[in-house]
Write a protein that holds these residues in place. Structure first.
Motif, mmCIF file in Angstrom:
data_model
loop_
_atom_site.group_PDB
_atom_site.id
_atom_site.type_symbol
_atom_site.label_atom_id
_atom_site.label_comp_id
_atom_site.label_asym_id
_atom_site.label_seq_id
_atom_site.Cartn_x
_atom_site.Cartn_y
_atom_site.Cartn_z
ATOM 1 N N GLU A 71 0.847 -1.169 -0.071
ATOM 2 C CA GLU A 71 -0.059 0.031 0.045
ATOM 3 C C GLU A 71 0.708 1.386 0.158
ATOM 4 O OE1 GLU A 71 -3.678 2.116 2.332
ATOM 5 O OE2 GLU A 71 -3.257 -0.030 2.581
ATOM 6 N N SER A 72 2.050 1.127 0.667
ATOM 7 C CA SER A 72 2.768 2.453 0.407
ATOM 8 C C SER A 72 3.607 2.658 -0.812
ATOM 9 C CB SER A 72 4.000 2.324 1.654
ATOM 10 O OG SER A 72 4.848 0.937 1.239
ATOM 11 N N GLN A 73 3.608 1.855 -1.645
ATOM 12 C CA GLN A 73 4.127 1.989 -3.026
ATOM 13 C C GLN A 73 3.194 2.147 -4.068
ATOM 14 O OE1 GLN A 73 6.501 -1.644 -3.494
ATOM 15 N NE2 GLN A 73 8.364 -0.435 -3.164
ATOM 16 N N ALA A 74 1.802 1.946 -3.645
ATOM 17 C CA ALA A 74 0.774 2.023 -4.832
ATOM 18 C C ALA A 74 0.017 3.624 -4.891
ATOM 19 C CB ALA A 74 -0.476 1.080 -4.202
ATOM 20 N N MET A 75 -0.362 3.753 -5.915
ATOM 21 C CA MET A 75 -1.273 5.026 -6.301
ATOM 22 C C MET A 75 -2.341 4.603 -7.255
ATOM 23 S SD MET A 75 0.131 8.567 -8.095
ATOM 24 C CE MET A 75 -1.025 9.716 -8.553
ATOM 25 N N THR A 76 -3.339 4.718 -6.954
ATOM 26 C CA THR A 76 -4.810 4.391 -7.599
ATOM 27 C C THR A 76 -5.280 5.482 -8.344
ATOM 28 O OG1 THR A 76 -5.189 2.585 -5.842
ATOM 29 C CG2 THR A 76 -6.695 3.209 -7.496
ATOM 30 N N ILE A 77 -5.464 5.303 -9.655
ATOM 31 C CA ILE A 77 -6.114 6.371 -10.548
ATOM 32 C C ILE A 77 -7.372 5.581 -11.047
ATOM 33 C CG2 ILE A 77 -5.732 7.840 -12.600
ATOM 34 C CD1 ILE A 77 -2.582 7.481 -12.198
ATOM 35 N N VAL A 78 -8.298 6.351 -10.867
ATOM 36 C CA VAL A 78 -9.618 6.129 -11.451
ATOM 37 C C VAL A 78 -10.111 7.014 -12.449
ATOM 38 C CG1 VAL A 78 -12.022 5.683 -10.718
ATOM 39 C CG2 VAL A 78 -10.116 5.045 -9.208
ATOM 40 N N GLN A 121 6.209 10.040 -7.374
ATOM 41 C CA GLN A 121 7.336 9.334 -7.826
ATOM 42 C C GLN A 121 8.478 9.882 -7.022
ATOM 43 O OE1 GLN A 121 7.391 10.092 -12.155
ATOM 44 N NE2 GLN A 121 6.768 8.155 -12.520
ATOM 45 N N ARG A 122 8.415 11.416 -6.899
ATOM 46 C CA ARG A 122 9.531 11.697 -5.855
ATOM 47 C C ARG A 122 9.473 11.303 -4.578
ATOM 48 N NH1 ARG A 122 9.355 16.579 -9.443
ATOM 49 N NH2 ARG A 122 7.208 17.052 -8.632
ATOM 50 N N ARG A 123 8.387 10.927 -4.004
ATOM 51 C CA ARG A 123 8.310 10.568 -2.618
ATOM 52 C C ARG A 123 8.209 9.183 -2.252
ATOM 53 N NH1 ARG A 123 2.852 12.590 -0.596
ATOM 54 N NH2 ARG A 123 2.530 13.133 -2.802
ATOM 55 N N THR A 124 7.873 8.455 -3.341
ATOM 56 C CA THR A 124 7.787 6.795 -3.394
ATOM 57 C C THR A 124 8.799 6.155 -4.022
ATOM 58 O OG1 THR A 124 5.752 7.320 -2.593
ATOM 59 C CG2 THR A 124 6.357 4.984 -3.127
ATOM 60 N N ALA A 125 9.792 5.159 -3.566
ATOM 61 C CA ALA A 125 10.558 4.599 -4.445
ATOM 62 C C ALA A 125 9.950 3.269 -4.927
ATOM 63 C CB ALA A 125 11.754 4.268 -3.892
ATOM 64 N N GLY A 126 9.883 3.003 -5.927
ATOM 65 C CA GLY A 126 9.093 1.534 -6.561
ATOM 66 C C GLY A 126 7.636 1.963 -6.556
ATOM 67 N N GLN A 154 6.991 6.333 -16.102
ATOM 68 C CA GLN A 154 6.446 5.496 -14.980
ATOM 69 C C GLN A 154 6.686 4.053 -15.299
ATOM 70 O OE1 GLN A 154 5.732 5.635 -11.829
ATOM 71 N NE2 GLN A 154 5.248 3.646 -11.784
ATOM 72 N N PRO A 155 7.533 3.317 -14.805
ATOM 73 C CA PRO A 155 7.687 1.780 -15.506
ATOM 74 C C PRO A 155 6.642 0.871 -14.925
ATOM 75 C CG PRO A 155 9.288 2.454 -13.507
ATOM 76 C CD PRO A 155 8.585 3.605 -13.633
ATOM 77 N N LYS A 156 6.292 1.010 -13.832
ATOM 78 C CA LYS A 156 5.369 -0.046 -13.132
ATOM 79 C C LYS A 156 3.845 0.273 -13.251
ATOM 80 C CE LYS A 156 8.592 -2.557 -10.556
ATOM 81 N NZ LYS A 156 9.161 -2.972 -9.279
ATOM 82 N N TYR A 157 2.972 -0.037 -13.969
ATOM 83 C CA TYR A 157 1.756 0.447 -13.947
ATOM 84 C C TYR A 157 0.721 -0.929 -14.310
ATOM 85 C CZ TYR A 157 2.212 1.531 -18.794
ATOM 86 O OH TYR A 157 2.676 1.457 -19.939
ATOM 87 N N ALA A 158 -0.102 -0.772 -13.996
ATOM 88 C CA ALA A 158 -1.212 -1.928 -14.414
ATOM 89 C C ALA A 158 -2.741 -1.498 -14.520
ATOM 90 C CB ALA A 158 -1.174 -3.013 -13.247
#
Length: 173
Positions: A71-78, A121-126, A154-158
């Motif tokens: 959860e600390s590395q996730a960002m959800t976009i709706v 991205q600046r605040r969270t690694a990975g 952004q290299p990782k997105y789903a």
């Protein structure tokens, strides 16, 4: 080519008149030339190439099941109706004990979702971005979001199906 036809000049016997000459221009060589040029330019021109978007799909894992994201590395976009974009940090976990995330609304403008992704991205690694389109969102919104992932590098997105908890969060805000 050009052809000159002579007409017999009739008239009075003592007076000489200049002969009236009629010209007829043969247009066949010009038509041939026009078709040759047309054929030449049609065969040598390049037609508009279709625009494509390259998607690199991961290799199917041997173990079936959902991939765990912290959860600390996730960002959800709706992606919502009317080309609106909603985002929040973390995951919207089901259950009454889970705290409701703070939902932000923005657009696809340069100071909108792109700025939010870069700040995260600046605040969270990975960082892992989860993109969840709703039934009211348009296909163009999804293409715009994938473009934003490429622009922000952004290299990782789903692409993830939207959950009922996410829909409830949208209705409450």
């Amino acid at each position: 080519m050009a052809e000159i036809q002579q007409q017999a000049a009739g008239g009075k016997p003592g007076k000489r008149r200049a002969k009236q000459l009629s010209t007829r221009i043969d247009m066949t060589p010009m038509v041939d030339l026009a078709f040759l040029l047309l054929t030449f330019f049609m065969l040598t021109t390049t037609f508009a190439r279709p625009y494509t978007m390259e998607l690199n799909m991961p290799v199917r894992p041997k173990i079936e099941g959902p991939t765990k994201v912290r959860e600390s590395q996730a960002m959800t976009i709706v992606l919502g109706a009317g080309h609106r974009v909603y985002y929040f940090a973390g995951l919207n976990a089901p259950g009454p004990a889970a705290a409701r995330p703070e939902l932000h609304a923005t657009t696809f403008a340069a100071d909108g979702i792109r700025q939010a992704i870069r700040e995260r991205q600046r605040r969270t690694a990975g960082l892992v971005v989860l993109i969840k389109p709703t039934a009211e969102s348009k296909y163009q919104d999804m293409v715009n979001m994938l473009d934003e992932m490429n622009i922000s590098r952004q290299p990782k997105y789903a692409l993830v199906k939207i959950t009922q908890e996410d829909l409830n969060l949208l209705k409450n805000n």
